[in-house]
Structures are given as C-alpha cells and as structure tokens.
Design a protein around this motif. Sequence first.
Motif, PDB file in Angstrom:
ATOM      1  N   ILE A 106       0.870  -1.184   0.000  1.00 27.70           N
ATOM      2  CA  ILE A 106       0.000   0.000   0.000  1.00 27.70           C
ATOM      3  C   ILE A 106       0.905   1.231   0.000  1.00 27.70           C
ATOM      4  O   ILE A 106       1.615   1.489   0.962  1.00 27.70           O
ATOM      5  CB  ILE A 106      -0.929   0.005   1.245  1.00 27.70           C
ATOM      6  N   SER A 107       0.883   1.929  -1.116  1.00 21.99           N
ATOM      7  CA  SER A 107       1.792   3.061  -1.279  1.00 21.99           C
ATOM      8  C   SER A 107       1.081   4.359  -0.909  1.00 21.99           C
ATOM      9  O   SER A 107      -0.140   4.412  -0.845  1.00 21.99           O
ATOM     10  CB  SER A 107       2.271   3.130  -2.735  1.00 21.99           C
ATOM     11  N   PRO A 108       1.856   5.401  -0.677  1.00 22.25           N
ATOM     12  CA  PRO A 108       1.212   6.676  -0.321  1.00 22.25           C
ATOM     13  C   PRO A 108       0.749   7.478  -1.534  1.00 22.25           C
ATOM     14  O   PRO A 108       0.231   8.565  -1.395  1.00 22.25           O
ATOM     15  CB  PRO A 108       2.348   7.423   0.394  1.00 22.25           C
ATOM     16  N   TYR A 109       0.912   6.939  -2.746  1.00 20.79           N
ATOM     17  CA  TYR A 109       0.721   7.765  -3.948  1.00 20.79           C
ATOM     18  C   TYR A 109      -0.727   8.041  -4.308  1.00 20.79           C
ATOM     19  O   TYR A 109      -1.043   9.053  -4.903  1.00 20.79           O
ATOM     20  CB  TYR A 109       1.396   7.105  -5.154  1.00 20.79           C
ATOM     21  N   TYR A 110      -1.605   7.082  -4.033  1.00 18.61           N
ATOM     22  CA  TYR A 110      -2.973   7.231  -4.521  1.00 18.61           C
ATOM     23  C   TYR A 110      -3.930   7.320  -3.346  1.00 18.61           C
ATOM     24  O   TYR A 110      -3.516   7.296  -2.206  1.00 18.61           O
ATOM     25  CB  TYR A 110      -3.336   6.047  -5.427  1.00 18.61           C
ATOM     26  N   ASP A 111      -5.218   7.350  -3.639  1.00 17.01           N
ATOM     27  CA  ASP A 111      -6.140   7.416  -2.512  1.00 17.01           C
ATOM     28  C   ASP A 111      -6.146   6.062  -1.802  1.00 17.01           C
ATOM     29  O   ASP A 111      -5.571   5.089  -2.282  1.00 17.01           O
ATOM     30  CB  ASP A 111      -7.529   7.916  -2.941  1.00 17.01           C
ATOM     31  N   SER A 112      -6.760   6.015  -0.627  1.00 18.97           N
ATOM     32  CA  SER A 112      -6.508   4.869   0.227  1.00 18.97           C
ATOM     33  C   SER A 112      -7.605   3.803   0.170  1.00 18.97           C
ATOM     34  O   SER A 112      -7.719   2.982   1.066  1.00 18.97           O
ATOM     35  CB  SER A 112      -6.327   5.366   1.660  1.00 18.97           C
ATOM     36  N   LEU A 113      -8.404   3.799  -0.894  1.00 23.49           N
ATOM     37  CA  LEU A 113      -9.447   2.778  -1.028  1.00 23.49           C
ATOM     38  C   LEU A 113      -8.810   1.396  -1.190  1.00 23.49           C
ATOM     39  O   LEU A 113      -8.027   1.176  -2.108  1.00 23.49           O
ATOM     40  CB  LEU A 113     -10.319   3.104  -2.244  1.00 23.49           C
ATOM     41  N   LEU A 114      -9.125   0.486  -0.282  1.00 28.08           N
ATOM     42  CA  LEU A 114      -8.536  -0.851  -0.341  1.00 28.08           C
ATOM     43  C   LEU A 114      -9.481  -1.829  -1.023  1.00 28.08           C
ATOM     44  O   LEU A 114      -9.086  -2.555  -1.926  1.00 28.08           O
ATOM     45  CB  LEU A 114      -8.221  -1.329   1.085  1.00 28.08           C
ATOM     46  N   VAL A 115     -10.707  -1.844  -0.562  1.00 27.64           N
ATOM     47  CA  VAL A 115     -11.684  -2.758  -1.159  1.00 27.64           C
ATOM     48  C   VAL A 115     -13.091  -2.192  -0.962  1.00 27.64           C
ATOM     49  O   VAL A 115     -13.390  -1.595   0.072  1.00 27.64           O
ATOM     50  CB  VAL A 115     -11.538  -4.197  -0.573  1.00 27.64           C
TER      51      VAL A 115
END
Length: 461
Positions: free
Chosen positions: A390-399
């Motif tokens: 999980i990178s800091p680059y994009y938004d944090s939507l996982l599932v």
Amino acid sequence: MTSLNSANFLLNLVHFNREIAIRVFRAATEMGIRTVAIYSEQDKQQMHRLKSDESYMVGKGLPPVAAYLNIPEIIHIAQENNVDAVHPGYGFLSERSDFAQSCVDAGIRFIGPSPEAIRRMGDKVEARQAAIDAGVQVVPGSPGPVKDVQEALEFCETYGLPVIFKAAYGGGGRGMRKVTTIEEVPEAFERATSESEAAFGNGALFLEKFIERPRHIEVQILGDKYGNVSHLYERDCSVQRRHQKVIEVAPAPMLPTEIRDQMTRDAVRLAKHVGYENAGTVEFLLSESGKYYFIEVNARLQVEHTVTEEITGVDLVTSQIRICEGHSLPEIGASQHLIYPNGCAIQCRMTTEDPAKNFQPDTGRIEVFRSGEGMGIRLDSASAYAGAIISPYYDSLLVKIIAHARNHERACFKMNRALKEFRIRGVKTNAPFLMNVLKHPKFMSGVVDTYFIDENPGLFN
Ligand code: ADP
C-alpha cells in the motif's frame, strides 16, 4: 455500428485507484474484448496490470499521479497498439473534456459522454443553469461565479446564512466551505479561492444556500445515442466524512414514493435536455421538509455504481460499452420498463486509514489478508491481498464491499457479518469504524443525513 470484439482492444486508464480498471477489464473480457492497461513506473507490480491482456508503462520518470495524466503519451500508446476505445474509469481524466476530445481526434472511441457534455456538466455553474432550463429545482445560488468578497456579501444578505462556497470546477468534496456568520465571509472567500486554485487550477467560486441536515440522494442514468434515457433508481450517499462518501445504499431507504418518482423523472428530463449519452449521475440534496434540490451531474461512472448494479441486475460497464458501440437502450435491455429494484444493497469503502489517528492514511505491506465472503457479498478491489504494498501515492481505497439482501436491515446484518470476517494485518483499516456505523440504530433505521458522522463521535471508538 462497429462492435468492439476480440480483434479490438480496450484501453483502460486509471488514476489514483486501480480497482475500477479491474472492474472494467472484467466486463470487457466477458464481452470478448481484449484489454490494454497502462501503469505508472511505481505501479509495475499492481494487480490491474495482471488482469489485462496487455499493459504499457506510461510517464516513465514522472511522479505517479502525473504519469496517469499524461494525455499525449496515453493517446500515443493507444494508437501504437491499435486501441479502438478508451474507458476512463473514474478519476481525473474521466471528467476532462480535453481528454475525451483528444481520443475523438485520434479516432479512438471514448466510452463516456461527448466532450461537450463533459465540459458542460464539469462546470457546476453551467450544469446548474442546464437544470434550471430543464425545469429542475436547484439550490438557491449565485447565477454565476462570484467576482469578489463584495458580491459574496451581497449574496449572503439577500439569501441569508448559512451559505456554502463551492469551487465551480470542484469535485471529491474539496473546495467547499460552509459559512454561518457574515464575519467569516472575507476569509472563507480567500481560502476557498486559493484552495480551488490549487486543487482544480481555477479559483472560480459560486455560492449556494446551505441546506441544513440534507440527505444526499443521486439518480443513476443511462442514455443512448438516439435520445433515449432510462434511470436506474437512486442511491443514498448521506454517510459522508468531510463531504466525501463513505457508505452508499440503494435504493434510498424510506424514501417516499412520490419523491422517488419526481426525482427520477427530473433526472431523466435533465439528461434528455442536455442530450446526455452513456452513464451518468444526477445528484440531489433532500431537505428535512421533503424538498429536494439538484446539486450536480457526474458525467462518468461513480465509485458507488456497484449498489445500483446489485439491485437492478444491470451491468453498468457493459452497458457503457454497448452504448458506445451504438446500441440503443432497448437493444441492450435497458428500456425503463425493464428496470426495477430488487432488495437493498449497501457499499462500504474499506480504506487503509486509521480511525484512531483521525483517518491518517497508513502504508506498508499487507501481511495477512482474509476477506468476508458468502451469499450476497461482492468485493471490488485492486490491492486487497497478502503481499500487496500500500503506497502513499494514490487514494486509500482498499476494497469496496457490497452486501445485497432483501431489505435494508438484512443488508446491514450481512455487511456487518462480512466485515467481521475480514482479517487484515500490516496496515490499519477503517473497518472498526465501518462496523460501528453498520450497527448504529440510526443507520439501521435507514434514514441518516450528512451530519451523521460528525454528530456521532462514538463511531470512532
Ligand atoms: P463534489 O463535486 O465535491 O462531490 P457536491 O456538490 O457533490 O461536491 O457536494 C458534496 C457534498 O457536499 C454533498 O453531498 C453535501 O453533503 C455537501 N453539500 C453540497 N452542497 C451543499 C449545500 N448547498 N448545502 C448543504 N450541503 C451541501
């Protein structure tokens, strides 16, 4: 009419989130269409690459977000690889009319509305005017962008407080500011202007009367190239944090039938008025007194399209592709009389944010991943597996977790049960917060307004 088939390629573009790329590839693959992905240098190992038939790196050497915004290179990749159509997903380029136009100019079909419709609907002031022209009630607001503080003050005096400052070209809940006293106006004006300038490259603001305790209710529409428009009922997206949706429900629980009928009719009338083609969403705010007001049109697929698919059984992405190929709504089984809701669906956006730390995004490697499954549960994701970084680059939507059951209460129980089955180690998620919402009596009752999260600090425990 030229269909997209196995001899053709569909290029999917992704920004900030790759789950929608996989969603689109799945639909294309089921339709026998080959798929092409683009990925940024940092996304080399990402799952969306593996779910496509071919993939190409875009924006080598550029930071991740910029890579996916590089229109000339994306068009070049599409041309070099015989791509016939582009699906923009959601995210930045999906609402950029210049991107849609670049595709059209390059002889590539853009799976979405026309560049002109995207431009008109992306300008919130113009979209409001279109709604007024179509006879749809809008929130009382300034007729155009406000030039200066003086004009803002005059608006407040005429319409009364509270008001909300909005970025004319804004989105994602950003660039908005509620003002409750006249003293706050100058600072709010300056701040909202500079925020909008920084976030959207344009500081233009307009003002709306602030609707107290609204429910956010939006209507999904599909339009074809021949002027037919159907609605696919509504979604309730009132569970919001900082004006951003967290949990979405379809259909809107306890919505009086006459309001549903009027709202869906208004959405269709507006879409027909602007000659809207492909999938789109017409958003409304419903006040406590039962009046509702248009706020905006989203000229693309929405993150929460899943709940509509669950209750109607209509695959929205497949529909988008078929419409782009030139099929009419009757041909794809999307005539109004064939669409009716079945049961209730709830979507939770599970994010890698830590509710204990004010939803600060967490990053790292997912060490353990077990998901909730079973009857009536759908998962849409791109990075939800053990080993994912999980990178800091994009938004944090996982599932995205979607529960479908016969009624709202049962969908709540089902979702809660599924959330309990999840085991995720290595990164923090908002799962405890989601479970608190799901079992809250107010949410279970079906009717919550956009104040719900702010008024219930207990949800964070
Ligand atoms: P965005 O395009 O950034 O998503 P929207 O116009 O769709 O912005 O608004 C997002 C949310 O902000 C709404 O769902 C609602 O909660 C709040 N909001 C927007 N306009 C108003 C208003 N006039 N009064 C009260 N709340 C509003």
